[in-house]
Design a protein around this motif. Structure first.
Motif, PDB file in Angstrom:
ATOM      1  N   ARG A 131      -6.488   6.505   6.486  1.00  0.00           N
ATOM      2  CA  ARG A 131      -7.846   6.383   7.021  1.00  0.00           C
ATOM      3  C   ARG A 131      -8.832   5.784   6.012  1.00  0.00           C
ATOM      4  NH1 ARG A 131     -10.738   8.534  11.217  1.00  0.00           N
ATOM      5  NH2 ARG A 131     -12.918   8.890  10.803  1.00  0.00           N
ATOM      6  N   ASN A 132      -8.840   6.255   4.794  1.00  0.00           N
ATOM      7  CA  ASN A 132      -9.847   5.808   3.838  1.00  0.00           C
ATOM      8  C   ASN A 132      -9.309   5.347   2.490  1.00  0.00           C
ATOM      9  OD1 ASN A 132     -11.370   8.300   5.476  1.00  0.00           O
ATOM     10  ND2 ASN A 132     -12.465   6.369   5.338  1.00  0.00           N
ATOM     11  N   ASP A 133      -8.014   5.544   2.224  1.00  0.00           N
ATOM     12  CA  ASP A 133      -7.480   5.189   0.911  1.00  0.00           C
ATOM     13  C   ASP A 133      -6.632   3.934   0.905  1.00  0.00           C
ATOM     14  OD1 ASP A 133      -8.694   7.327  -0.425  1.00  0.00           O
ATOM     15  OD2 ASP A 133      -7.106   8.683   0.229  1.00  0.00           O
ATOM     16  N   GLY A 134      -6.479   3.264   2.035  1.00  0.00           N
ATOM     17  CA  GLY A 134      -5.717   2.027   2.072  1.00  0.00           C
ATOM     18  C   GLY A 134      -4.254   2.252   2.385  1.00  0.00           C
ATOM     19  N   VAL A 135      -3.385   1.502   1.707  1.00  0.00           N
ATOM     20  CA  VAL A 135      -1.960   1.462   2.027  1.00  0.00           C
ATOM     21  C   VAL A 135      -1.147   2.109   0.917  1.00  0.00           C
ATOM     22  CG1 VAL A 135      -0.015  -0.100   2.499  1.00  0.00           C
ATOM     23  CG2 VAL A 135      -2.284  -0.627   3.396  1.00  0.00           C
ATOM     24  N   PHE A 136      -0.101   2.836   1.354  1.00  0.00           N
ATOM     25  CA  PHE A 136       0.864   3.428   0.438  1.00  0.00           C
ATOM     26  C   PHE A 136       2.245   2.949   0.853  1.00  0.00           C
ATOM     27  CE2 PHE A 136      -2.785   6.057   0.013  1.00  0.00           C
ATOM     28  CZ  PHE A 136      -2.733   6.606  -1.268  1.00  0.00           C
ATOM     29  N   SER A 137       3.170   2.852  -0.121  1.00  0.00           N
ATOM     30  CA  SER A 137       4.538   2.444   0.202  1.00  0.00           C
ATOM     31  C   SER A 137       5.523   3.417  -0.426  1.00  0.00           C
ATOM     32  CB  SER A 137       4.814   1.023  -0.302  1.00  0.00           C
ATOM     33  OG  SER A 137       4.734   0.974  -1.716  1.00  0.00           O
ATOM     34  N   SER A 138       6.705   3.484   0.198  1.00  0.00           N
ATOM     35  CA  SER A 138       7.778   4.327  -0.311  1.00  0.00           C
ATOM     36  C   SER A 138       9.088   3.562  -0.207  1.00  0.00           C
ATOM     37  CB  SER A 138       7.884   5.630   0.487  1.00  0.00           C
ATOM     38  OG  SER A 138       8.991   6.390   0.028  1.00  0.00           O
ATOM     39  N   SER A 139       9.846   3.552  -1.290  1.00  0.00           N
ATOM     40  CA  SER A 139      11.146   2.887  -1.276  1.00  0.00           C
ATOM     41  C   SER A 139      12.287   3.880  -1.458  1.00  0.00           C
ATOM     42  CB  SER A 139      11.204   1.812  -2.368  1.00  0.00           C
ATOM     43  OG  SER A 139      10.997   2.416  -3.641  1.00  0.00           O
ATOM     44  N   ASP A 140      11.969   5.196  -1.406  1.00  0.00           N
ATOM     45  CA  ASP A 140      12.989   6.214  -1.626  1.00  0.00           C
ATOM     46  C   ASP A 140      13.066   7.217  -0.470  1.00  0.00           C
ATOM     47  OD1 ASP A 140      10.678   7.661  -1.997  1.00  0.00           O
ATOM     48  OD2 ASP A 140      11.037   8.073  -4.124  1.00  0.00           O
ATOM     49  N   GLY A 141      12.909   6.721   0.755  1.00  0.00           N
ATOM     50  CA  GLY A 141      13.003   7.594   1.914  1.00  0.00           C
ATOM     51  C   GLY A 141      11.853   8.573   2.025  1.00  0.00           C
ATOM     52  N   VAL A 142      10.693   8.205   1.590  1.00  0.00           N
ATOM     53  CA  VAL A 142       9.425   8.930   1.598  1.00  0.00           C
ATOM     54  C   VAL A 142       9.414  10.165   0.692  1.00  0.00           C
ATOM     55  CG1 VAL A 142       8.762   8.025   3.857  1.00  0.00           C
ATOM     56  CG2 VAL A 142       9.781  10.287   3.734  1.00  0.00           C
ATOM     57  N   ALA A 143      10.292  10.198  -0.315  1.00  0.00           N
ATOM     58  CA  ALA A 143      10.242  11.281  -1.300  1.00  0.00           C
ATOM     59  C   ALA A 143       9.024  11.121  -2.206  1.00  0.00           C
ATOM     60  CB  ALA A 143      11.517  11.307  -2.133  1.00  0.00           C
ATOM     61  N   SER A 144       8.617   9.862  -2.434  1.00  0.00           N
ATOM     62  CA  SER A 144       7.420   9.596  -3.238  1.00  0.00           C
ATOM     63  C   SER A 144       6.705   8.368  -2.672  1.00  0.00           C
ATOM     64  CB  SER A 144       7.784   9.360  -4.707  1.00  0.00           C
ATOM     65  OG  SER A 144       8.597   8.200  -4.827  1.00  0.00           O
ATOM     66  N   TRP A 145       5.423   8.267  -2.986  1.00  0.00           N
ATOM     67  CA  TRP A 145       4.590   7.190  -2.460  1.00  0.00           C
ATOM     68  C   TRP A 145       3.853   6.491  -3.590  1.00  0.00           C
ATOM     69  CZ3 TRP A 145       4.675   5.795   2.611  1.00  0.00           C
ATOM     70  CH2 TRP A 145       5.264   6.701   3.496  1.00  0.00           C
ATOM     71  N   THR A 146       3.635   5.185  -3.415  1.00  0.00           N
ATOM     72  CA  THR A 146       2.871   4.387  -4.372  1.00  0.00           C
ATOM     73  C   THR A 146       1.662   3.797  -3.658  1.00  0.00           C
ATOM     74  OG1 THR A 146       4.896   3.794  -5.542  1.00  0.00           O
ATOM     75  CG2 THR A 146       2.957   2.412  -5.944  1.00  0.00           C
ATOM     76  N   HIS A 147       0.495   3.926  -4.274  1.00  0.00           N
ATOM     77  CA  HIS A 147      -0.727   3.353  -3.698  1.00  0.00           C
ATOM     78  C   HIS A 147      -0.663   1.844  -3.907  1.00  0.00           C
ATOM     79  CE1 HIS A 147      -5.370   3.328  -3.504  1.00  0.00           C
ATOM     80  NE2 HIS A 147      -4.874   3.515  -2.297  1.00  0.00           N
ATOM     81  N   THR A 148      -0.667   1.063  -2.821  1.00  0.00           N
ATOM     82  CA  THR A 148      -0.509  -0.392  -2.899  1.00  0.00           C
ATOM     83  C   THR A 148      -1.690  -1.067  -2.215  1.00  0.00           C
ATOM     84  OG1 THR A 148       0.850  -0.354  -0.910  1.00  0.00           O
ATOM     85  CG2 THR A 148       2.018  -0.296  -2.992  1.00  0.00           C
ATOM     86  N   SER A 149      -2.877  -0.881  -2.777  1.00  0.00           N
ATOM     87  CA  SER A 149      -4.092  -1.335  -2.096  1.00  0.00           C
ATOM     88  C   SER A 149      -4.957  -2.261  -2.932  1.00  0.00           C
ATOM     89  CB  SER A 149      -4.907  -0.113  -1.661  1.00  0.00           C
ATOM     90  OG  SER A 149      -4.164   0.646  -0.735  1.00  0.00           O
ATOM     91  N   GLN A 150      -4.390  -2.918  -3.936  1.00  0.00           N
ATOM     92  CA  GLN A 150      -5.172  -3.836  -4.757  1.00  0.00           C
ATOM     93  C   GLN A 150      -5.735  -4.967  -3.892  1.00  0.00           C
ATOM     94  OE1 GLN A 150      -3.040  -5.613  -8.013  1.00  0.00           O
ATOM     95  NE2 GLN A 150      -4.686  -7.022  -8.484  1.00  0.00           N
ATOM     96  N   GLY A 151      -7.056  -5.124  -3.902  1.00  0.00           N
ATOM     97  CA  GLY A 151      -7.718  -6.172  -3.133  1.00  0.00           C
ATOM     98  C   GLY A 151      -8.342  -5.693  -1.841  1.00  0.00           C
ATOM     99  N   LEU A 152      -8.006  -4.494  -1.380  1.00  0.00           N
ATOM    100  CA  LEU A 152      -8.647  -3.957  -0.180  1.00  0.00           C
ATOM    101  C   LEU A 152     -10.065  -3.530  -0.537  1.00  0.00           C
ATOM    102  CD1 LEU A 152      -5.839  -1.735   1.393  1.00  0.00           C
ATOM    103  CD2 LEU A 152      -6.530  -4.053   2.033  1.00  0.00           C
ATOM    104  N   VAL A 153     -11.003  -3.809   0.373  1.00  0.00           N
ATOM    105  CA  VAL A 153     -12.393  -3.437   0.121  1.00  0.00           C
ATOM    106  C   VAL A 153     -12.932  -2.618   1.287  1.00  0.00           C
ATOM    107  CG1 VAL A 153     -12.876  -5.455  -1.324  1.00  0.00           C
ATOM    108  CG2 VAL A 153     -13.298  -5.574   1.123  1.00  0.00           C
ATOM    109  N   THR A 154     -13.942  -1.825   0.981  1.00  0.00           N
ATOM    110  CA  THR A 154     -14.634  -1.061   2.006  1.00  0.00           C
ATOM    111  C   THR A 154     -16.105  -1.452   1.964  1.00  0.00           C
ATOM    112  OG1 THR A 154     -15.096   0.771   0.517  1.00  0.00           O
ATOM    113  CG2 THR A 154     -13.043   0.882   1.764  1.00  0.00           C
ATOM    114  N   VAL A 155     -16.826  -1.135   3.015  1.00  0.00           N
ATOM    115  CA  VAL A 155     -18.247  -1.480   3.079  1.00  0.00           C
ATOM    116  C   VAL A 155     -19.155  -0.269   2.964  1.00  0.00           C
ATOM    117  CG1 VAL A 155     -17.921  -3.621   4.352  1.00  0.00           C
ATOM    118  CG2 VAL A 155     -18.222  -1.484   5.600  1.00  0.00           C
ATOM    119  N   GLY A 156     -18.576   0.920   2.873  1.00  0.00           N
ATOM    120  CA  GLY A 156     -19.379   2.118   2.701  1.00  0.00           C
ATOM    121  C   GLY A 156     -20.069   2.614   3.956  1.00  0.00           C
ATOM    122  N   GLN A 157     -19.943   1.898   5.054  1.00  0.00           N
ATOM    123  CA  GLN A 157     -20.606   2.289   6.291  1.00  0.00           C
ATOM    124  C   GLN A 157     -19.702   3.152   7.163  1.00  0.00           C
ATOM    125  OE1 GLN A 157     -22.059  -0.992   8.595  1.00  0.00           O
ATOM    126  NE2 GLN A 157     -23.280   0.290   9.918  1.00  0.00           N
TER     127      GLN A 157
END
Length: 165
Positions: free
Chosen positions: A7-33
């Motif tokens: 909802r508010n933190d962007g995109v996460f990815s998992s390459s280990d069957g969802v045992a762990s997640w990596t925040h992959t949101s470099q370049g995503l922007v929000t407008v604060g509204q």
């Protein structure tokens, strides 16, 4: 590989069957509204779509959000804003069933209608025929949309695209 749009933190990815997640949101922007003053129920980020190119396995990822549409071509490690005719509150995003060949993307906005691109989102055309709603006082406005989808048998236009009001 699994990706998730939050909802508010962007995109996460998992390459280990969802045992762990990596925040992959470099370049995503929000407008604060989003989430404030009349927009309490609107997230910064929403629909995430992934298309795999059959020839080389390259992934194109598209993300709809309050601030507009974003694209990644490096597995979600970095994102770039895609200019649309309306960047206001994208609530729906769909890629055609044959996106790898036809490069067709549709977006639905909350108040500015629906738009279609046949070149990976480089250029857009409004597709608002039939979306006008008369308002009190005689004014006409576009229907408030909440999503968009392609027919599973989508072929180059004319074809069927659904929007949700």
């Amino acid at each position: 590989m699994v990706w998730a749009s939050t909802r508010n933190d962007g995109v996460f990815s998992s390459s280990d069957g969802v045992a762990s997640w990596t925040h992959t949101s470099q370049g995503l922007v929000t407008v604060g509204q989003a989430g404030t003053g009349g927009y309490e129920d609107r997230p910064d980020f929403g629909v995430l779509r992934v298309s795999v190119e059959p020839a080389d396995g390259r992934r194109t990822m598209l993300l709809a959000g309050f601030a507009g549409m974003f694209r990644s071509t490096d597995g979600g490690r970095s994102w770039h804003e895609v200019q649309t005719l309306s960047s206001r509150i994208l609530v729906g995003l769909a890629v055609s069933p044959d996106y790898a060949s036809d490069a067709t993307v549709a977006i639905a906005t909350y108040v500015d209608g629906a738009f279609l691109s046949g070149d990976h989102g480089e250029t857009w055309q409004a597709m608002n025929d039939g979306l006008a709603n008369p308002s009190p006082g005689g004014a006409t406005r576009l229907a408030r949309l909440y999503g968009v989808a392609f027919s599973p048998s989508f072929a180059p236009l004319p074809s069927t695209i659904w929007t949700f009001e």
